[in-house]
Design a protein around this motif. Structure first.
Motif: not given
Length: 342
Positions: A104-131
């Motif tokens: 019980g020691r985990l403290n997850p911190g998160v943020s939102v927004g598109p991935p950095l350099h999204f246009d360059q990585v979206k084909g590998a990260l979300y090839p079918d659902t990027a849009d």
């Protein structure tokens, strides 16, 4: 030195976890050794940053899972995980698993927004659902629901010899109250509060007023107060402040020179808002623990918090981090009224 209105209760540190591409294991071992040292020094928390397609920690949950088995007391956090790279349901499973393994020691911190350099990585990260991907607050809401035990499917029961749950498994009691949002604007501070999250502030804020004034501490103070005003726990809502802090009490002359040069190179970005997002950066604090404590006690936002996660600078050597952490725990922390955990 006048006391702060909120005495410092929890001292933490943040590391990026760099490594050499030719020997990545050594870099990860260094990060784990630093976390172990932090526990021995009495730090309350250790946080790691998320870096994708870089020579830093790309899988903080995996690293913290290893850290959980090499420590027993120190809290372990991410500051922060950009959810644009993650599937919230799968992430909820990983977080709950590591939280249970850590006791019980985990403290997850998160943020939102598109991935950095999204246009360059979206084909590998979300090839079918990027849009179609939602990179806004809805992604955090999905994670919150999964971690807090809300149904994620309309199916549960027995199928043959297998038993299925309509909730993410495992469930880790208390994890839902230890989720943090990394925010730097009034909007994000209020949103995090309204959803019962904790607030991670850092050395970056958004300059809300186009014409200024550009006072980092006052901007951050306004965000902290807006967060607490909107949070169900009010003044008791958890806020952690993170800035780059480099005490030099035990540093060699060569180390001090490098630290001062590092801070000087980053100073120009603290003068005025940067880029279209109008981001304002806090100056790095370099000096003796007494000097840094004096500057922090005069910092309007620091005076409002009870927890900190001071960031270790990028690109320094393992021995530098050992010196900085040792000075933080033995000199700076006590100068701020903090007492080490046992």
């Amino acid at each position: 030195m006048p006391p702060t209105p909120r005495p410092l209760r929890k001292l933490g540190f943040l590391t990026i976890g760099l490594f050499d591409a030719a020997d990545p294991r050594r870099g990860h071992e260094s990060t784990l050794e630093i976390i172990e040292l932090g526990e021995r020094l009495g730090f309350d928390s250790a946080w790691v940053r998320h870096r994708h397609l870089q020579y830093g920690i790309s899988s903080p949950v995996a690293v913290l899972s290893a850290a959980s088995q090499r420590t027993r007391r120190i809290e372990l956090g991410t500051a922060v995980t950009p959810l644009g790279w993650e599937n919230p349901l799968r992430m909820a499973e990983d977080l709950a698993t590591v939280d249970l393994l850590s006791g019980g020691r985990l403290n997850p911190g998160v943020s939102v927004g598109p991935p950095l350099h999204f246009d360059q990585v979206k084909g590998a990260l979300y090839p079918d659902t990027a849009d179609a991907e939602d990179f806004g607050y809805g992604r955090v809401e999905r994670l919150l629901a999964a971690v807090r035990g809300e149904p994620v499917t309309d199916f549960s029961g027995v199928e043959g010899f297998e038993v299925f749950s309509d909730r993410v498994q495992p469930q880790s009691p208390g994890l839902g109250s230890r989720l943090w949002y990394g925010g730097g604007s009034l909007r994000s501070a209020r949103w995090a509060a309204e959803h019962g999250m904790n607030l991670l502030t850092s050395s970056v804020v958004k300059a809300e007023e186009p014409e200024g004034p550009y006072d980092f501490a006052e901007i951050q103070l306004a965000q902290i107060r807006a967060f607490r005003a909107a949070h169900p726990h009010g003044e008791a809502a958890r806020v952690s402040q993170g800035m780059v802090v480099i005490p030099t009490d035990g540093a060699s002359p060569e180390q001090r020179a490098r630290y001062e040069e590092y801070a000087a190179q980053r100073t120009p970005r603290t003068v005025s808002p940067q880029g279209p997002a109008r981001l304002l950066f806090a100056p790095d604090l370099v000096g003796t623990s007494a000097e840094i404590a004096e500057r922090l006690h005069a910092h309007a936002a620091f005076r409002e918090v009870e927890e900190v996660a001071f960031a270790l600078p990028f690109t320094f050597e393992h021995e530098d981090y050992v010196q900085i952490l040792t000075d933080m725990a033995t000199k700076l922390g006590p100068a701020l009224g903090w007492q080490p955990g046992l």
